[in-house]
Write a protein that holds these residues in place. Structure first.
Motif, mmCIF file in Angstrom:
data_model
loop_
_atom_site.group_PDB
_atom_site.id
_atom_site.type_symbol
_atom_site.label_atom_id
_atom_site.label_comp_id
_atom_site.label_asym_id
_atom_site.label_seq_id
_atom_site.Cartn_x
_atom_site.Cartn_y
_atom_site.Cartn_z
ATOM 1 N N PHE A 150 -2.308 -1.799 -2.483
ATOM 2 C CA PHE A 150 -1.286 -2.731 -1.685
ATOM 3 C C PHE A 150 0.178 -2.268 -1.730
ATOM 4 O O PHE A 150 0.621 -2.477 -2.722
ATOM 5 N N HIS A 151 0.996 -1.813 -0.894
ATOM 6 C CA HIS A 151 2.300 -1.847 -0.990
ATOM 7 C C HIS A 151 2.975 -2.087 0.364
ATOM 8 O O HIS A 151 2.332 -1.839 1.393
ATOM 9 N N MET A 152 4.051 -2.576 0.067
ATOM 10 C CA MET A 152 4.995 -2.740 1.344
ATOM 11 C C MET A 152 6.318 -1.971 1.288
ATOM 12 O O MET A 152 7.000 -1.759 0.256
ATOM 13 N N LEU A 192 5.463 -3.264 -5.280
ATOM 14 C CA LEU A 192 4.124 -3.175 -5.663
ATOM 15 C C LEU A 192 3.568 -4.496 -6.469
ATOM 16 O O LEU A 192 4.222 -4.815 -7.205
ATOM 17 N N PRO A 193 2.384 -5.037 -6.043
ATOM 18 C CA PRO A 193 1.964 -5.863 -7.138
ATOM 19 C C PRO A 193 1.139 -5.417 -8.112
ATOM 20 O O PRO A 193 0.971 -4.243 -8.120
ATOM 21 N N ALA A 216 2.976 0.127 -11.496
ATOM 22 C CA ALA A 216 3.526 -1.220 -11.443
ATOM 23 C C ALA A 216 3.586 -1.879 -12.845
ATOM 24 O O ALA A 216 4.344 -2.935 -13.044
ATOM 25 N N ASN A 217 2.674 -1.212 -13.870
ATOM 26 C CA ASN A 217 2.449 -1.955 -14.770
ATOM 27 C C ASN A 217 3.100 -1.315 -16.049
ATOM 28 O O ASN A 217 2.941 -1.730 -17.261
ATOM 29 N N GLY A 218 4.087 -0.376 -15.611
ATOM 30 C CA GLY A 218 4.815 0.494 -16.671
ATOM 31 C C GLY A 218 4.280 1.628 -17.455
ATOM 32 O O GLY A 218 4.939 2.059 -18.227
ATOM 33 N N ASP A 219 3.006 1.929 -17.305
ATOM 34 C CA ASP A 219 2.407 3.088 -17.874
ATOM 35 C C ASP A 219 3.119 4.285 -17.351
ATOM 36 O O ASP A 219 2.943 5.570 -18.004
ATOM 37 N N ILE A 220 3.486 4.728 -16.185
ATOM 38 C CA ILE A 220 3.970 5.650 -15.618
ATOM 39 C C ILE A 220 5.326 5.464 -15.211
ATOM 40 O O ILE A 220 5.574 4.339 -14.532
ATOM 41 N N PRO A 221 6.521 6.056 -15.578
ATOM 42 C CA PRO A 221 8.123 5.633 -15.260
ATOM 43 C C PRO A 221 8.243 5.669 -13.657
ATOM 44 O O PRO A 221 7.625 6.803 -13.002
ATOM 45 N N ALA A 222 9.347 4.868 -13.299
ATOM 46 C CA ALA A 222 9.646 5.075 -11.782
ATOM 47 C C ALA A 222 10.885 4.209 -11.796
ATOM 48 O O ALA A 222 11.350 3.386 -12.526
ATOM 49 N N ALA A 223 11.858 4.731 -10.810
ATOM 50 C CA ALA A 223 12.982 4.195 -10.562
ATOM 51 C C ALA A 223 12.628 2.503 -10.072
ATOM 52 O O ALA A 223 12.560 2.225 -9.051
ATOM 53 N N LYS A 232 4.033 -14.441 -1.363
ATOM 54 C CA LYS A 232 5.220 -14.178 -2.317
ATOM 55 C C LYS A 232 5.919 -12.911 -1.462
ATOM 56 O O LYS A 232 7.188 -12.333 -1.681
ATOM 57 N N VAL A 233 5.082 -12.135 -0.926
ATOM 58 C CA VAL A 233 5.547 -10.614 -0.428
ATOM 59 C C VAL A 233 6.599 -10.501 0.441
ATOM 60 O O VAL A 233 7.538 -9.983 0.150
ATOM 61 N N LEU A 234 6.457 -11.578 1.191
ATOM 62 C CA LEU A 234 7.578 -11.364 2.412
ATOM 63 C C LEU A 234 8.874 -11.941 2.090
ATOM 64 O O LEU A 234 9.905 -11.360 2.117
ATOM 65 N N ALA A 235 8.913 -13.082 1.229
ATOM 66 C CA ALA A 235 10.291 -13.514 0.793
ATOM 67 C C ALA A 235 10.977 -12.501 -0.152
ATOM 68 O O ALA A 235 12.131 -12.381 -0.305
ATOM 69 N N LEU A 236 9.949 -11.737 -1.167
ATOM 70 C CA LEU A 236 10.659 -10.651 -1.925
ATOM 71 C C LEU A 236 10.956 -9.542 -1.060
ATOM 72 O O LEU A 236 12.170 -8.944 -1.242
#
Ligand code: 5GP
Ligand code: ZN
Length: 139
Positions: A100-102, A44-45, A12-19, A62-66
């Motif tokens: 937490f993740h949705m 991911l928050p 989530a914080n960019g230390d490991i890359p992800a698409a 904010k999660v549901l709107a996102l």
């Protein structure tokens, strides 16, 4: 609010890359490495919360709107006919990463059956008893 050993904190914080398909100050949305369908995404928050019960109000608001924004973009870009939101809490519920993740899972016409269950057949009495016991904790 990060946890040193948490893989989703790192992603989530960019230390490991992800698409990454979306990022703002509080969230990163990535594609799942083991997708249930083409385009399966995870919201991911950036802060660490083990599950929904640990989530703070600001983030949960904010999660549901996102999720709606991501789902709408999936319908346009992937041509999916719908999407499921799945959010597992606890090992018994299938949670494997305790940050937490949705899940936002695109669903395609004619695609495989998923996110489904065999319906039970409780009596009216059983339902009433269950409702009472849960209601007590909400009072
Ligand atoms: P859970 O079962 O905890 O609700 O879901 C965890 C999800 O995270 C799974 O669908 C799994 O495929 C995905 N996942 C686990 N590790 C990684 C990773 O390192 N990168 C990405 N992109 N997805 C991951
Ligand atoms: Zn974390």
């Amino acid at each position: 609010m990060r946890e040193e050993t948490c893989i989703f904190c790192k992603i989530a914080n960019g230390d490991i890359p992800a698409a990454t398909i979306y990022e703002d100050e509080q969230f990163r949305v990535i594609l799942d490495l083991g997708p249930a369908s083409k385009g399966h995404a995870l919201i991911l928050p950036k802060n660490h919360f083990a599950d929904l019960l640990a989530l703070d109000e600001e983030t949960s608001a904010k999660v549901l709107a996102l999720a709606a924004k991501i789902g709408a973009a999936m319908k346009k870009s992937l041509g999916c006919a719908g999407f499921n939101l799945v959010q597992n809490n606890g090992e018994a519920a299938g949670q494997t990463v305790f940050h937490f993740h949705m899940h936002v899972i695109p669903r395609y016409e004619g695609g495989p059956k998923m996110v489904s269950w065999e319906p039970g057949a409780p009596s009216g009495e059983e339902l009433a008893e269950l409702a009472e016991s849960i209601k007590k904790e909400l009072a």
